[in-house]
Structures are given as C-alpha cells and as structure tokens.
Design a protein around this motif. Structure first.
Motif, PDB file in Angstrom:
ATOM      1  N   TYR A  63       5.379  22.810  -2.649  1.00  0.00           N
ATOM      2  CA  TYR A  63       4.824  21.909  -3.642  1.00  0.00           C
ATOM      3  C   TYR A  63       5.689  21.940  -4.895  1.00  0.00           C
ATOM      4  O   TYR A  63       6.352  22.929  -5.171  1.00  0.00           O
ATOM      5  CB  TYR A  63       3.384  22.314  -3.974  1.00  0.00           C
ATOM      6  N   LYS A 213      -6.033   1.203 -13.203  1.00  0.00           N
ATOM      7  CA  LYS A 213      -6.122   2.443 -12.427  1.00  0.00           C
ATOM      8  C   LYS A 213      -7.445   3.145 -12.718  1.00  0.00           C
ATOM      9  O   LYS A 213      -7.518   4.120 -13.449  1.00  0.00           O
ATOM     10  CB  LYS A 213      -4.941   3.342 -12.745  1.00  0.00           C
ATOM     11  N   ASN A 215      -9.236   4.697 -10.463  1.00  0.00           N
ATOM     12  CA  ASN A 215      -9.297   5.947  -9.713  1.00  0.00           C
ATOM     13  C   ASN A 215      -8.481   6.977 -10.484  1.00  0.00           C
ATOM     14  O   ASN A 215      -7.290   7.168 -10.241  1.00  0.00           O
ATOM     15  CB  ASN A 215      -8.736   5.743  -8.295  1.00  0.00           C
ATOM     16  N   THR A 217      -8.692  10.237 -10.613  1.00  0.00           N
ATOM     17  CA  THR A 217      -8.333  11.496  -9.962  1.00  0.00           C
ATOM     18  C   THR A 217      -6.992  11.399  -9.251  1.00  0.00           C
ATOM     19  O   THR A 217      -6.265  12.381  -9.141  1.00  0.00           O
ATOM     20  CB  THR A 217      -9.407  11.910  -8.945  1.00  0.00           C
ATOM     21  N   GLU A 218      -6.642  10.221  -8.757  1.00  0.00           N
ATOM     22  CA  GLU A 218      -5.357  10.014  -8.088  1.00  0.00           C
ATOM     23  C   GLU A 218      -4.428   9.122  -8.891  1.00  0.00           C
ATOM     24  O   GLU A 218      -3.320   8.837  -8.452  1.00  0.00           O
ATOM     25  CB  GLU A 218      -5.577   9.392  -6.701  1.00  0.00           C
ATOM     26  N   ASP A 219      -4.905   8.665 -10.068  1.00  0.00           N
ATOM     27  CA  ASP A 219      -4.135   7.760 -10.914  1.00  0.00           C
ATOM     28  C   ASP A 219      -3.690   6.533 -10.112  1.00  0.00           C
ATOM     29  O   ASP A 219      -2.518   6.161 -10.077  1.00  0.00           O
ATOM     30  CB  ASP A 219      -2.917   8.476 -11.514  1.00  0.00           C
ATOM     31  N   ARG A 220      -4.660   5.919  -9.436  1.00  0.00           N
ATOM     32  CA  ARG A 220      -4.380   4.762  -8.588  1.00  0.00           C
ATOM     33  C   ARG A 220      -5.261   3.573  -8.988  1.00  0.00           C
ATOM     34  O   ARG A 220      -6.368   3.757  -9.492  1.00  0.00           O
ATOM     35  CB  ARG A 220      -4.669   5.067  -7.105  1.00  0.00           C
ATOM     36  N   LYS A 342      -3.887   5.349   5.763  1.00  0.00           N
ATOM     37  CA  LYS A 342      -3.523   4.921   4.410  1.00  0.00           C
ATOM     38  C   LYS A 342      -2.324   5.704   3.893  1.00  0.00           C
ATOM     39  O   LYS A 342      -1.430   5.146   3.264  1.00  0.00           O
ATOM     40  CB  LYS A 342      -4.715   5.106   3.467  1.00  0.00           C
ATOM     41  N   THR A 343      -2.301   6.998   4.191  1.00  0.00           N
ATOM     42  CA  THR A 343      -1.251   7.858   3.643  1.00  0.00           C
ATOM     43  C   THR A 343      -0.360   8.491   4.700  1.00  0.00           C
ATOM     44  O   THR A 343       0.689   9.033   4.380  1.00  0.00           O
ATOM     45  CB  THR A 343      -1.886   9.001   2.827  1.00  0.00           C
TER      46      THR A 343
END
Length: 366
Positions: A63, A213, A215, A217-220, A342-343
């Motif tokens: 990470y 944005k 969302n 928590t995910e900055d989306r 999605k990911t």
C-alpha cells in the motif's frame, strides 16, 4: 489504527526531548513510520500450470506510504473529521510543560516541552464537531411521536377517507404510483416532507445529478443518473473536467458494436466456432442487475426471438459445486465468459474469473 499511530508518535517525540534535533517533533516521530509499506499475504493455491487458481490475495500487496505531514488544506478538513483526539490526551501532554526542555546547536535558548507538544498537536488532524444525526432533529422526534399514535390505526379505516386516497399518488412519464395502501395519513406525509426539507434532500439530489462528489468516503461522484441519460444531455455533467455522459455513451457504443458482432458471428471462439453459450460472472449487484434484465427480456417478444439458440447462465457463488453445475454441459469452444464488476477487485468475482479462465485453458491444452 490512527490512535495507535498517534500514541506511538507521541512516545517517540517525548523520548527525544533530551536530545538535539534538526527536524520538527512531528517529523521525527511520524516520518520513519510512513516509510514502511503495509503488506498483506495469504496462502496461495496454484493450478496445474502453476497459475490460474491462485487466490486473489495470495501475493503481497503493498500500500502507498502514509505521509501525515503532507496533508493539504482540503485533506485536512476531511481527515479532521475522522481521527479523534481526546481532550484528556491534550491535557496529559501539557503536564510535561514544566519538566522537559531541549537544546539546539548548544544554544542557550530552551524550548519548552509544552511548545513542542503544541507544535506536535498542530500537525495532527483534530476532530471537528460531527454533524448532528438525523435522529436528533426535532422533525425526527415529531415523526416518532406520530408513529406511536398511528400504530393503532387500521389501514381499512384509512382507505375510507377519499381525500386522503386521492392525494396519495404520483405520476411521471407514464408510471402511476399509488401509495395510499400504506399506513400513513396526510399528516404523516407532511411530517416526512418537513424532515426532507430539514435535511435538504432536494439539494442533495441535485448535487448527485450534477456530478458532485457526494460519496465522501471514496471521494466519488454518484453517476447512476448519468448512466441513464440520453445523448442530448452530453455536456451537462462534468466530473474532474471529464464529460461523464459523453463517456457513458462512448462505452455504450462500444458495447453495441461488440454485441452486434457477436450475434452476427463475426466474433467467434478460439477455434473459430460460433459462440452460443454465455456465462456471466459477478456478485451482488453485478449479478442481480444482469439477471433481472434477463428475466424481463426473456418474456418480451423481441427478446424471445433474439435469444433463440443462445444459453445464458450466471455464476455468483464461489462454491466449486456451483461452478461445476454451471459448466457441466457447456462446450468451451462455444462459450463466452463475461466478467461483471465495478472495480475488478472483488475477491469472489476475481476468484471465479480465474476459475473460468482455468476451465477454458484445461480444454484448450497447450
């Protein structure tokens, strides 16, 4: 994790109070921690060729380093709402004010430990007062009290009120929605609308439609509406300077081009045979969405005629028995595997994807 990091960093800072230093206390304490990447490793299980069946988490995952001292103003505002720092901790740190000093370059200037602590704390995101929960609002409490009174009201009695029944419907674009069969009154709806106004629901919906944005928590951005928008809406929704609706229709055009080539026989299997079987691999919404659409279209006239000669199956379970049942009577030379995600990081989906790839390789040979 953040609380442990704060305590560890604090301990390192205080233990260095009798030493000379050229970095700030925060840099001394935190920087060494941020240079070590976190890693995750799980046992692996390999296929017959040494790959293909390994678990998606079988290899080390590194990470990005955590640099708490490189947070900009915007990140500070967001992070400050996540990592708590209790008042008693700050009070405890200030007790060192009269006991700790540090020398720098053999000068006569003594830096008070309390000042060091203040500098240290100034670099740590602090908690702001969280927004009040919806359950703490006056509008919510009114609804709670109203709910207690309406529990004893029978729906049969409510349906006897023609004014109430005539008011409880909504209609849009050919869809008629009748909610008069719910255990609510006109007063109930007024209280619900008051709560929606208090929470600025209309403003939040518009923010979603505009591509903001929401969302956090995910900055989306949440672009479900952009996926359904028509081409004449291109140029109306931008996210990070990208035209979201234009991008959606570019992908839809690619899907149309592929599906038409598939149905016409221009796209074939690896041996040149025309593909007749389709296995859709996904989980959660990536499974239920395509399956619901399949259920709708398989009884629709054009859907029935277009699907003649084709077989569609879904694989959402990681149980090997389910995989065996899905593939038991399929010819790999005539089978198309579709991975829906999605990911493309969902563990179950990627494990099934590797399993299906191995299934194809086993039949293709070397």
């Amino acid at each position: 994790m953040m609380r442990e990091l704060i305590w560890f960093s604090l301990s390192a800072s205080l233990s260095a109070s009798v030493q000379s230093f050229h970095l700030s206390p925060f840099q001394q304490a935190v920087t060494p921690l941020s240079t070590y990447p976190l890693q995750s490793k799980a046992s692996s299980r390999r296929g017959r060729r040494g790959f293909g069946l390994g678990h998606p988490t079988s290899k080390k995952v590194s990470y990005p380093p955590i640099h708490l001292d490189e947070v900009d103003d915007d990140d500070h505002d967001i992070n400050s709402q996540i990592f708590p720092l209790h008042d008693d901790l700050e009070q405890q740190l200030n007790t060192h004010h009269d006991h700790s000093t540090v020398s720098h370059n053999n000068s006569n200037n003594n830096i008070n430990a309390g000042a060091r602590v203040s500098e240290f704390l100034s670099n740590i995101p602090k908690v702001l007062s969280p927004p009040p929960l919806i359950s703490s609002t006056q509008e919510w409490r009114k609804l709670q009290r109203h709910a207690q009174t309406i529990k004893s009201t029978h729906l049969r009695d409510l349906l006897q009120d023609p004014i109430r029944c005539d008011a409880m419907f909504a209609e849009h674009d050919g869809v008629y929605f009748d909610y008069s069969r719910q255990q609510v009154t006109l007063e109930t709806m007024d209280l619900l609308f008051d709560l929606a106004e208090k929470q600025e629901l209309t403003k939040r919906i518009q923010a979603m439609v505009n591509g903001e944005k929401i969302n956090f928590t995910e900055d989306r951005a949440v672009l479900h509406t952009a996926l359904r928008a028509s081409k004449d809406k291109i140029g109306t929704v931008f996210v990070d300077d990208e035209d979201a609706i234009k991008e959606v229709h570019e992908v839809l055009d690619q899907i149309k081009q592929f599906t038409e080539a598939f149905r016409s026989g221009h796209i074939t299997g690896y041996t040149g045979k025309r593909m007749r079987n389709i296995v859709s691999v996904g989980i959660g919404g990536s499974y239920l969405g395509p399956e619901f659409l399949h259920e709708v279209l398989k009884t629709e006239e054009e859907g029935i005629s277009s699907s003649l000669g084709y077989s569609l199956r879904f694989l959402a379970n990681v149980d090997p028995v389910d995989v065996e049942r899905t593939c038991a009577d399929l010819d790999p030379e005539e089978t198309l595997i579709i991975i829906v995600s999605k990911t493309f990081t969902t563990a179950e989906t990627m494990l099934n994807a590797r399993t299906m790839r191995q299934w194809l390789w086993d039949f293709m040979g070397d």
